[in-house]
Write a protein that holds these residues in place. Structure first.
Motif, PDB file in Angstrom:
ATOM      1  N   LEU A 127       0.829  -1.206   0.000  1.00 29.83           N
ATOM      2  CA  LEU A 127       0.000   0.000   0.000  1.00 29.83           C
ATOM      3  C   LEU A 127       0.865   1.258   0.000  1.00 29.83           C
ATOM      4  O   LEU A 127       0.446   2.309  -0.512  1.00 29.83           O
ATOM      5  CB  LEU A 127      -0.926   0.001   1.210  1.00 29.83           C
ATOM      6  CG  LEU A 127      -2.142  -0.934   1.110  1.00 29.83           C
ATOM      7  CD1 LEU A 127      -2.943  -0.923   2.402  1.00 29.83           C
ATOM      8  CD2 LEU A 127      -3.040  -0.538  -0.044  1.00 29.83           C
ATOM      9  N   THR A 128       2.058   1.156   0.538  1.00 30.42           N
ATOM     10  CA  THR A 128       2.983   2.292   0.487  1.00 30.42           C
ATOM     11  C   THR A 128       3.358   2.607  -0.957  1.00 30.42           C
ATOM     12  O   THR A 128       3.411   3.773  -1.366  1.00 30.42           O
ATOM     13  CB  THR A 128       4.252   1.987   1.298  1.00 30.42           C
ATOM     14  OG1 THR A 128       3.885   1.670   2.640  1.00 30.42           O
ATOM     15  CG2 THR A 128       5.191   3.185   1.318  1.00 30.42           C
ATOM     16  N   ASP A 129       3.588   1.540  -1.740  1.00 32.17           N
ATOM     17  CA  ASP A 129       3.884   1.745  -3.160  1.00 32.17           C
ATOM     18  C   ASP A 129       2.685   2.338  -3.886  1.00 32.17           C
ATOM     19  O   ASP A 129       2.835   3.258  -4.692  1.00 32.17           O
ATOM     20  CB  ASP A 129       4.260   0.407  -3.806  1.00 32.17           C
ATOM     21  CG  ASP A 129       5.639  -0.082  -3.391  1.00 32.17           C
ATOM     22  OD1 ASP A 129       6.428   0.728  -2.880  1.00 32.17           O
ATOM     23  OD2 ASP A 129       5.912  -1.288  -3.564  1.00 32.17           O
ATOM     24  N   ILE A 130       1.497   1.796  -3.596  1.00 32.31           N
ATOM     25  CA  ILE A 130       0.295   2.306  -4.257  1.00 32.31           C
ATOM     26  C   ILE A 130       0.125   3.794  -3.967  1.00 32.31           C
ATOM     27  O   ILE A 130      -0.163   4.596  -4.864  1.00 32.31           O
ATOM     28  CB  ILE A 130      -0.953   1.521  -3.799  1.00 32.31           C
ATOM     29  CG1 ILE A 130      -0.850   0.048  -4.211  1.00 32.31           C
ATOM     30  CG2 ILE A 130      -2.224   2.137  -4.396  1.00 32.31           C
ATOM     31  CD1 ILE A 130      -1.955  -0.824  -3.649  1.00 32.31           C
ATOM     32  N   GLN A 131       0.333   4.168  -2.711  1.00 29.86           N
ATOM     33  CA  GLN A 131       0.185   5.576  -2.328  1.00 29.86           C
ATOM     34  C   GLN A 131       1.185   6.452  -3.086  1.00 29.86           C
ATOM     35  O   GLN A 131       0.841   7.566  -3.521  1.00 29.86           O
ATOM     36  CB  GLN A 131       0.399   5.720  -0.819  1.00 29.86           C
ATOM     37  CG  GLN A 131       0.185   7.145  -0.317  1.00 29.86           C
ATOM     38  CD  GLN A 131       0.281   7.230   1.192  1.00 29.86           C
ATOM     39  OE1 GLN A 131      -0.325   6.435   1.904  1.00 29.86           O
ATOM     40  NE2 GLN A 131       1.058   8.187   1.685  1.00 29.86           N
ATOM     41  N   SER A 132       2.387   5.946  -3.291  1.00 30.27           N
ATOM     42  CA  SER A 132       3.408   6.732  -3.993  1.00 30.27           C
ATOM     43  C   SER A 132       3.090   6.874  -5.482  1.00 30.27           C
ATOM     44  O   SER A 132       3.499   7.853  -6.114  1.00 30.27           O
ATOM     45  CB  SER A 132       4.779   6.083  -3.810  1.00 30.27           C
ATOM     46  OG  SER A 132       4.880   4.860  -4.534  1.00 30.27           O
ATOM     47  N   TRP A 133       2.363   5.904  -6.035  1.00 27.02           N
ATOM     48  CA  TRP A 133       2.026   5.968  -7.459  1.00 27.02           C
ATOM     49  C   TRP A 133       0.903   6.963  -7.734  1.00 27.02           C
ATOM     50  O   TRP A 133       0.890   7.640  -8.748  1.00 27.02           O
ATOM     51  CB  TRP A 133       1.596   4.584  -7.969  1.00 27.02           C
ATOM     52  CG  TRP A 133       2.656   3.525  -7.858  1.00 27.02           C
ATOM     53  CD1 TRP A 133       4.006   3.716  -7.820  1.00 27.02           C
ATOM     54  CD2 TRP A 133       2.438   2.105  -7.761  1.00 27.02           C
ATOM     55  NE1 TRP A 133       4.650   2.510  -7.696  1.00 27.02           N
ATOM     56  CE2 TRP A 133       3.724   1.497  -7.666  1.00 27.02           C
ATOM     57  CE3 TRP A 133       1.306   1.293  -7.744  1.00 27.02           C
ATOM     58  CZ2 TRP A 133       3.880   0.120  -7.556  1.00 27.02           C
ATOM     59  CZ3 TRP A 133       1.466  -0.079  -7.642  1.00 27.02           C
ATOM     60  CH2 TRP A 133       2.738  -0.656  -7.552  1.00 27.02           C
ATOM     61  N   LEU A 134      -0.068   7.017  -6.825  1.00 28.77           N
ATOM     62  CA  LEU A 134      -1.251   7.842  -7.050  1.00 28.77           C
ATOM     63  C   LEU A 134      -0.939   9.328  -6.924  1.00 28.77           C
ATOM     64  O   LEU A 134      -0.061   9.746  -6.155  1.00 28.77           O
ATOM     65  CB  LEU A 134      -2.347   7.462  -6.045  1.00 28.77           C
ATOM     66  CG  LEU A 134      -2.991   6.085  -6.215  1.00 28.77           C
ATOM     67  CD1 LEU A 134      -3.842   5.750  -4.995  1.00 28.77           C
ATOM     68  CD2 LEU A 134      -3.836   6.043  -7.481  1.00 28.77           C
ATOM     69  N   LYS A 135      -1.692  10.129  -7.656  1.00 26.96           N
ATOM     70  CA  LYS A 135      -1.586  11.586  -7.528  1.00 26.96           C
ATOM     71  C   LYS A 135      -2.106  12.027  -6.174  1.00 26.96           C
ATOM     72  O   LYS A 135      -1.498  12.867  -5.495  1.00 26.96           O
ATOM     73  CB  LYS A 135      -2.391  12.246  -8.648  1.00 26.96           C
ATOM     74  CG  LYS A 135      -2.385  13.769  -8.624  1.00 26.96           C
ATOM     75  CD  LYS A 135      -3.218  14.307  -9.778  1.00 26.96           C
ATOM     76  CE  LYS A 135      -3.295  15.826  -9.746  1.00 26.96           C
ATOM     77  NZ  LYS A 135      -4.145  16.341 -10.861  1.00 26.96           N
ATOM     78  N   THR A 136      -3.243  11.466  -5.781  1.00 27.61           N
ATOM     79  CA  THR A 136      -3.808  11.697  -4.444  1.00 27.61           C
ATOM     80  C   THR A 136      -4.192  10.337  -3.858  1.00 27.61           C
ATOM     81  O   THR A 136      -4.708   9.474  -4.578  1.00 27.61           O
ATOM     82  CB  THR A 136      -5.047  12.613  -4.502  1.00 27.61           C
ATOM     83  OG1 THR A 136      -5.950  12.129  -5.514  1.00 27.61           O
ATOM     84  CG2 THR A 136      -4.651  14.040  -4.839  1.00 27.61           C
TER      85      THR A 136
END
Length: 445
Positions: free
Chosen positions: A393-402
């Motif tokens: 989820l840390t990676d997902i958060q870094s990929w998303l704009k928000t």
């Protein structure tokens, strides 16, 4: 035994391959030459875990063949398995055109005593129509039986080789004995019944499972309003042996080739005998509306979706299959595009099948989950693929704009979310919604 399987879709192909694995001599028949050529070359036209390996094993052993020559296959077989598609007509009724055409071809080809075993899901009374049609075109003794299938895509081989029960519906005693012999290696739980009851068992089973799914989704919607956790509610319900834990996972509703088609067909069957199946109509209505909760939650977070980039993870109606028939992703993506959103979509297996059914819509299809999520305003998880559950989820958060995440399948836990900054919405877990994931503290006495 010598078997001919007419139709190489999910049911026909898996059934034929599994019967060959039990030691029977099986010939699978299909009109589509490209499909038969592919199967002869060891390729599989559908995605089903373990199926390709099982085809190779039994083809190499000489127990499994593929052909477009229905007549020859029927002449060689003792038992002919009808596994032809019965898709829905616009009014919800089952389209029997293909199965009746196949039955006529079989009748014209039979040259001796045969058993026609129908595995296709057909309305009550269909096997009698098949029998009448066959008798018009042959004088040879042909027994008709209904043996419905209960396999699930993604676990079809396991379900076929280890079924909960086998239902055999026939009025022919000799055929009944032969079919018992064929199925005994699979299970001792063999229910013998009349043809019409066997036909109804299939519809009733799928309708009941669809009802469980819609019921738990309604409970989830109430949980969101009253502050209860649907996962705990479902767990508590599931311990009751009268209810059981299966099909009590809240989400965005059912899809696929069976539940939508069979619920609509059963509503039509009831209507033809002047019965208003109110409960099942509500099940269908609830299921259709449930998928739009994703849109409502996105609008709660982002407001106007016009110009927003929305990442979609999951296009298949369930994991471990490339089947996109009636997948919730269709209506969700269509609704997003109607609202002016930009959609980036990814699925590990089903993307090509999805494209074929949504050619006219402007969707960006991505090669990886990261590519889909990159710079998106929100991510929606629509299929519970293991790949998504295991992505950090840390990676997902870094990929998303928000960091906005709509979890339509409740695949993420509180522990996974604890160290993130997601605005997170799941299904029926209000204590985890909108970034507020703390449990209500226990009071001390």
């Amino acid at each position: 035994m010598k078997l001919a399987v007419i139709g190489t879709g999910y049911v026909g192909l898996v059934s034929g391959v599994c019967f060959s694995d039990l030691g029977n001599d099986v010939t699978c028949v299909d009109k589509v030459n490209e499909k038969i050529t592919m199967l002869r070359q060891g390729e599989v036209p559908i995605y089903e875990p373990g199926l390709k390996e099982l085809i190779k094993k039994n083809t190499d052993a000489g127990r499994l063949q593929f052909t477009t020559d229905l007549s020859s296959a029927v002449k060689e077989a003792e038992i002919i398995i009808l596994a032809v598609g019965t898709p829905s007509l616009p009014n919800g009724e089952a389209n029997l055109t293909y199965i009746m055409e196949a039955a006529k071809e079989i009748a014209l080809a039979v040259d001796g005593k045969k058993i026609i075993m129908t595995k296709s899901t057909v309305p009550v009374g269909t096997n009698e129509k098949i029998e009448n049609l066959v008798r018009k075109h042959t004088a040879h003794p042909v027994a008709i039986a209904s043996v419905p299938e209960f396999l699930r895509e993604g676990s079809a081989i396991r379900d076929t080789l280890g079924p909960d029960r086998i239902v055999i519906g026939t009025e022919n005693e000799a055929a009944q004995k032969k079919l018992i012999e064929l199925h005994q290696p699979l299970t001792e739980n063999i229910l013998l019944t009349d043809v019409r009851s066997a036909e109804m068992i299939k519809y009733a089973s799928n309708a009941f499972l669809a009802t469980k799914i819609s019921f738990i989704n309604e409970i989830a919607n109430i949980c969101e309003k009253v502050g209860a956790d649907v996962t705990r509610v479902a767990e508590g319900m599931g311990y009751d042996k009268r209810i059981g834990s299966s099909f009590l996972r809240a989400g965005i509703g059912y899809g696929g080739s069976c539940f939508p088609k069979d619920t609509q067909a059963l509503i039509q069957i009831a209507g033809h005998v002047d019965y208003d199946f109110k409960l099942l109509k509500s099940v269908v209505e609830v299921n259709h509306d449930q998928r739009f909760n994703v849109i409502r939650k996105l609008e709660t977070i982002l407001g106007d979706l016009s110009g927003k980039t929305i990442a979609i993870w999951g296009l298949a109606f369930k994991p471990e299959t490339d089947d996109v028939r009636d997948a919730p992703a269709f209506e969700i993506i269509s609704s997003l595009l109607q609202r002016g959103a930009l959609v980036k979509a990814y699925d590990p297996i089903a993307t090509e099948n999805f494209k074929k059914n949504l050619l006219h819509l402007d969707v960006t299809y991505c090669q990886t989950a990261e590519e889909a999520a990159l710079h998106a305003d929100a991510l929606c998880v629509l299929t519970e693929w293991k790949e998504f559950q295991e992505t950090s989820l840390t990676d997902i958060q870094s990929w998303l704009k928000t960091p906005n995440l709509i979890d339509g399948r409740n695949i993420y836990s509180e522990e996974q979310l604890a160290k993130t900054e997601f605005v997170y919405y799941s299904v029926g877990r209000p204590n985890m919604n909108n970034g507020v994931r703390e449990q209500t503290p226990l009071l001390s006495f």
